[in-house]
Design an enzyme around this catalytic site. Structure first.
Site, PDB file in Angstrom:
ATOM      1  N   SER A  53       0.884  -1.106   0.007  1.00 26.40           N
ATOM      2  CA  SER A  53      -0.040  -0.065  -0.003  1.00 26.40           C
ATOM      3  C   SER A  53       0.887   1.296  -0.062  1.00 26.40           C
ATOM      4  CB  SER A  53      -1.055   0.026   1.073  1.00 26.40           C
ATOM      5  OG  SER A  53      -0.288   0.026   2.599  1.00 26.40           O
ATOM      6  N   LYS A 140       0.983   4.423   7.136  1.00 26.51           N
ATOM      7  CA  LYS A 140       0.323   5.307   5.868  1.00 26.51           C
ATOM      8  C   LYS A 140       1.042   6.470   5.959  1.00 26.51           C
ATOM      9  CE  LYS A 140      -2.996   2.082   4.657  1.00 26.51           C
ATOM     10  NZ  LYS A 140      -2.880   1.154   3.474  1.00 26.51           N
TER      11      LYS A 140
END
Length: 366
Positions: A53, A140
């Site tokens: 990701s 993230k």
């Protein structure tokens, strides 16, 4: 006349009993566990990247040091836990903790606040079957901080109405139209690791620059960006009300990110944004939503004042990231630390001699 006072003869001290071999090793192991637990809790902790990701900023197989010092370490919420574990005991599915005791979390002073574009490790907020401090660790990039208004228009992020800087190694999904069968080596040579064979070609995660270069190859008919259309709502995207908010992963918002002390009006339009925050993350014991209205202690609430800051997180691999676009805000008490350095990196596709990515060792994270 000389007087001699009576003196007590000192008692002979018994020789100190030498510790047994097992006792010495036991004490050493106990000290090591305590020291390692304190270091892990208060300073740095090692993590690994299991999913793509964040590619190509962070790669699958990267091992990171995450600093707890930047934002300040959290006091434990779940104190009854086997040391140096997270959710389960090593190599088993046996829970490593008991949630019989749950404490209020406090954060010790750090030397930095969470800033936009920081790469942050946090506990995955929707994972309700674990206590907050033991939820799965996600990594993230912080796109929006408390008090910001965030919006995506045709994949471009806007913060408070201004276009945000994109990560240097941002990726999207493209469809490569070709009649030729392409070997795995073709993609690996171009550092493309996320590939799905599809009718009439391949779906890949890559950068706009690489997609443009691929489109120039004779056997590639086209490299088409797979972007969601504006106005086409996606039920999987937050706040999961496509009939009211036609948002998708590429066209999203505007959305206000809650800030501690800020007050918002609670209406049928705003309640879907903040219902999970108020009922779940803010620890309001008597908060509930009935018939599209918010009730706290049995009284309908038309406004709400937030008790902590929240953040909006996104992966750099924008079309292959489960992030705030899908489940909403990250509470401040879920923040674990800042990713600061790659200390080791192994290539899952590498051979014996090139398994280690030497160029990534001790690389700082930006």
């Amino acid at each position: 006349m000389k007087v001699k006072f009576w003196e007590k003869k000192p008692a002979n001290k018994a020789p100190k009993k030498k510790k047994s071999f097992a006792r010495e090793w036991g004490d050493a192991i106990l000290f090591a566990v305590i020291a390692a637990s304190l270091i892990r809790w208060a300073t740095f902790e090692a993590y690994t990247i299991p999913t793509p990701s964040m590619e190509k900023s962070l790669l699958v197989g990267d091992f990171l040091f995450v600093s707890k010092l930047h934002y300040g370490p959290r006091t434990p919420i779940t104190p009854l836990q086997v040391p140096l574990t997270h959710q389960t005991i090593w190599g088993t599915n046996i829970p490593s903790y008991s949630d019989a005791i749950q404490l209020k979390s406090y954060r010790l002073p750090g030397f930095s606040e969470v800033k936009r574009n920081d790469v942050v490790v946090f506990n995955y907020p929707p994972e309700e079957h674990h206590p907050a401090d033991l939820r799965t660790n996600y990594i993230k990039r912080c796109i929006g901080i408390a008090g910001d208004s965030i919006e995506l228009r045709n994949m471009q992020v806007y913060i408070n109405g201004q276009a945000a800087d994109n990560p240097d190694k941002i990726q999207y999904k493209y469809f490569l139209s070709t009649e030729q069968r392409l070997a795995e080596k073709f993609f690996l040579e171009r550092d493309i690791t996320d590939v799905i064979q599809w009718q009439g070609g391949y779906i890949v995660d890559t950068s706009p620059e690489k997609a443009k270069a691929l489109a120039q190859l004779d056997f590639i008919k086209d490299a088409t960006l797979l972007m969601d259309e504006a106005g086409k709502g996606d039920a999987e995207v937050f706040p999961h009300v496509p009939s009211k908010y036609e948002w998708n992963k590429d066209n999203f918002g505007p959305l206000y990110i809650p800030k501690e002390g800020a007050t918002v009006a609670i209406t049928p339009e705003t309640l879907p944004f903040y219902e999970k925050v108020i009922v779940g993350y803010e620890r309001n014991e008597n908060a509930e939503v009935r018939d599209g209205k918010l009730f706290i202690d049995g009284v309908e609430a038309t406004t709400y004042t937030f008790k902590q800051d929240y953040y909006f997180m996104m992966g750099d691999n924008r079309h292959n990231s489960l992030d705030s676009r899908y489940w909403g805000f990250v509470p401040a008490d879920h923040i674990v630390g800042k990713a600061v350095m790659i200390w080791m990196s192994t290539d899952p596709y590498g051979g014996f001699l090139d398994k280690i990515r030497w160029s990534r060792l001790f690389k700082t994270i930006e």
